[in-house]
Design a protein around this motif. Structure first.
Motif, PDB file in Angstrom:
ATOM      1  N   LYS A   2      -0.552  -0.559  -5.971  1.00 35.10           N
ATOM      2  CA  LYS A   2      -1.145   0.782  -6.005  1.00 35.10           C
ATOM      3  C   LYS A   2      -0.037   1.817  -6.059  1.00 35.10           C
ATOM      4  CE  LYS A   2      -5.437  -0.410  -3.628  1.00 35.10           C
ATOM      5  NZ  LYS A   2      -5.236  -1.860  -3.865  1.00 35.10           N
ATOM      6  N   GLY A   3      -0.374   2.973  -6.615  1.00 32.45           N
ATOM      7  CA  GLY A   3       0.617   4.032  -6.725  1.00 32.45           C
ATOM      8  C   GLY A   3      -0.014   5.352  -7.116  1.00 32.45           C
ATOM      9  N   LEU A  12       4.493   6.277  -9.625  1.00 26.46           N
ATOM     10  CA  LEU A  12       5.300   5.959  -8.448  1.00 26.46           C
ATOM     11  C   LEU A  12       4.534   4.945  -7.616  1.00 26.46           C
ATOM     12  CD1 LEU A  12       7.761   6.420  -6.621  1.00 26.46           C
ATOM     13  CD2 LEU A  12       6.478   8.288  -5.533  1.00 26.46           C
ATOM     14  N   GLY A  13       5.031   3.713  -7.569  1.00 28.58           N
ATOM     15  CA  GLY A  13       4.358   2.660  -6.824  1.00 28.58           C
ATOM     16  C   GLY A  13       4.532   2.812  -5.327  1.00 28.58           C
ATOM     17  N   LEU A  38      -3.769   5.263  -8.338  1.00 28.65           N
ATOM     18  CA  LEU A  38      -4.008   4.253  -9.358  1.00 28.65           C
ATOM     19  C   LEU A  38      -3.782   2.832  -8.818  1.00 28.65           C
ATOM     20  CD1 LEU A  38      -2.028   5.955 -12.262  1.00 28.65           C
ATOM     21  CD2 LEU A  38      -4.478   6.131 -11.817  1.00 28.65           C
ATOM     22  N   ASP A  39      -4.478   1.904  -9.440  1.00 26.85           N
ATOM     23  CA  ASP A  39      -4.264   0.481  -9.192  1.00 26.85           C
ATOM     24  C   ASP A  39      -3.758  -0.139 -10.502  1.00 26.85           C
ATOM     25  OD1 ASP A  39      -5.027  -2.011  -7.330  1.00 26.85           O
ATOM     26  OD2 ASP A  39      -5.579  -2.485  -9.396  1.00 26.85           O
ATOM     27  N   PHE A  40      -2.688  -0.941 -10.426  1.00 33.94           N
ATOM     28  CA  PHE A  40      -2.122  -1.500 -11.649  1.00 33.94           C
ATOM     29  C   PHE A  40      -1.419  -2.825 -11.341  1.00 33.94           C
ATOM     30  CE2 PHE A  40       1.074   1.087  -9.628  1.00 33.94           C
ATOM     31  CZ  PHE A  40       2.263   0.382  -9.782  1.00 33.94           C
ATOM     32  N   ILE A  41      -1.118  -3.527 -12.409  1.00 32.30           N
ATOM     33  CA  ILE A  41      -0.385  -4.784 -12.303  1.00 32.30           C
ATOM     34  C   ILE A  41       1.056  -4.520 -12.742  1.00 32.30           C
ATOM     35  CG2 ILE A  41      -0.156  -7.136 -13.158  1.00 32.30           C
ATOM     36  CD1 ILE A  41      -3.167  -7.174 -13.610  1.00 32.30           C
ATOM     37  N   ALA A  47       3.840  -0.848 -15.961  1.00 29.00           N
ATOM     38  CA  ALA A  47       2.538  -0.948 -15.303  1.00 29.00           C
ATOM     39  C   ALA A  47       1.497  -1.361 -16.335  1.00 29.00           C
ATOM     40  CB  ALA A  47       2.156   0.379 -14.658  1.00 29.00           C
ATOM     41  N   LYS A  48       0.699  -2.364 -16.004  1.00 29.93           N
ATOM     42  CA  LYS A  48      -0.341  -2.854 -16.903  1.00 29.93           C
ATOM     43  C   LYS A  48      -1.688  -2.806 -16.182  1.00 29.93           C
ATOM     44  CE  LYS A  48       2.754  -4.100 -20.006  1.00 29.93           C
ATOM     45  NZ  LYS A  48       2.851  -3.476 -21.352  1.00 29.93           N
ATOM     46  N   GLU A  49      -2.761  -2.842 -16.981  1.00 34.53           N
ATOM     47  CA  GLU A  49      -4.125  -2.887 -16.434  1.00 34.53           C
ATOM     48  C   GLU A  49      -4.330  -1.782 -15.386  1.00 34.53           C
ATOM     49  OE1 GLU A  49      -6.520  -4.931 -17.553  1.00 34.53           O
ATOM     50  OE2 GLU A  49      -5.064  -5.681 -19.029  1.00 34.53           O
ATOM     51  N   ILE A  50      -4.203  -0.547 -15.824  1.00 41.66           N
ATOM     52  CA  ILE A  50      -4.236   0.600 -14.907  1.00 41.66           C
ATOM     53  C   ILE A  50      -5.676   1.086 -14.710  1.00 41.66           C
ATOM     54  CG2 ILE A  50      -3.414   2.946 -14.515  1.00 41.66           C
ATOM     55  CD1 ILE A  50      -1.066   2.234 -16.412  1.00 41.66           C
TER      56      ILE A  50
END
Length: 237
Positions: A2-3, A12-13, A38-41, A47-50
Motif C-alpha cells: 500500500k502507498g 510512495l510505498g 493505493l494498493d499495488f503489487i 508498481a503493478k495492478e494499482i
C-alpha cells in the motif's frame, strides 16, 4: 503493498520507497489524484495492478460534532442578526468554513465552490447596486431634483433591479446545487428543503406569507445541522 500517490507516475510505498507506474497499470475507471491511498503489487521499482483504496471510515466524532456546533451557531447568528451587516458577514464566514471542511472530509470538489459562488453572487450584486444608486441619489438630493421619474434616478433604479435580479438568480441556482449535494453527503434532506423554502420565500417576500416561508426555511436549516450524523465520502455517492 500500500502507498500514497505523490504525483502522476510516482507512488510512495508504506516501506518508504518510491515506485513508478504507467497508466496501463491502473485498474480504476476514475482518474487518480494526489494523496490517494493505493494498493499495488511492487515489482522492483515499479508498481503493478494499482487499485484505489476507498476510505469508508466515517469522519472523526470530534470533527462531526464541531461542524454541527458551528452550523447551529451560524444559523443563530444569521437569524438573530437579520439584515445587519456584521452578523451577516460573521454567519457567512462560518458557513464558508463549514462547507470547505465538509468538502475536504467528503472529497467533494464542487460543494465549497457552489456555496462560494452563491454567496459571492448576491453580495457583489448588492455592492455594485449601492455604487450605482448611491451617487445618483446623493446628487439628486443635493441638487433638489429628486423625483422617482427623474431620468437619471429611474435609469439607476432599473439598473439596480436588473443587477440584483441577476445576482439573485445565480445565488439561487448555486445555493440549490450546494444544498442538494450537502443533503446527499450528509444523508439529510433538510438542507435541500431549506434551499427550496429559501427560493420560494424570496419570490413571495412581497407577501406576508413570504416572510413565514423564509423563517420556516431557516428552521429547517437549523434542524439540518442539529440532526446531521454522518459525512459520506463523495466517491460513494
Amino acid at each position: 503493498m500500500k502507498g500514497i500517490l505523490l504525483t502522476n507516475g510516482v507512488i510512495l510505498g508504506d516501506d518508504g520507497k518510491r515506485y513508478l507506474y504507467s497508466p496501463i497499470d491502473i485498474r480504476e475507471e476514475n482518474p487518480l489524484k494526489k494523496g490517494d491511498r493505493l494498493d499495488f503489487i511492487p515489482q522492483e521499482q515499479n508498481a503493478k495492478e494499482i487499485f484505489l483504496i476507498i476510505d469508508t471510515t466515517p469522519p472523526q466524532t470530534q470533527d462531526l460534532t464541531f461542524l454541527k456546533i458551528l452550523g447551529v451557531v451560524g444559523c443563530i447568528i444569521g437569524m438573530a442578526g437579520g439584515f445587519f451587516i456584521i452578523p451577516t458577514i460573521a454567519s457567512l464566514v462560518v458557513f464558508l468554513y463549514i462547507f470547505y471542511r465538509i468538502g475536504q472530509i467528503s472529497g467533494s470538489k464542487t460543494l465549497f465552490k457552489n456555496y462560494f459562488i452563491s454567496s459571492i453572487a448576491i453580495g457583489l450584486s448588492i455592492i455594485i447596486a449601492l455604487f450605482i444608486i448611491g451617487p445618483t441619489f446623493i446628487f439628486s438630493i443635493s441638487s433638489n431634483s429628486f423625483t422617482l421619474f427623474n431620468s437619471g434616478i429611474f435609469t439607476s433604479f432599473f439598473m439596480v433591479f436588473v443587477i440584483i435580479l441577476l445576482g439573485s438568480v445565480i445565488c439561487f441556482v448555486y445555493l440549490y446545487k450546494s444544498m442538494s449535494e450537502l443533503s446527499i453527503i450528509t444523508n439529510n434532506g433538510l438542507f435541500k428543503w431549506y434551499a427550496i423554502f429559501y427560493l420560494i420565500g424570496n419570490i413571495t417576500l412581497f407577501l406576508v406569507i413570504g416572510g413565514f416561508i423564509l423563517i420556516l426555511g431557516y428552521i429547517l436549516f437549523l434542524f439540518g445541522w442539529l440532526t446531521m450524523d454522518t459525512i459520506r465520502p463523495s466517491r460513494e455517492i
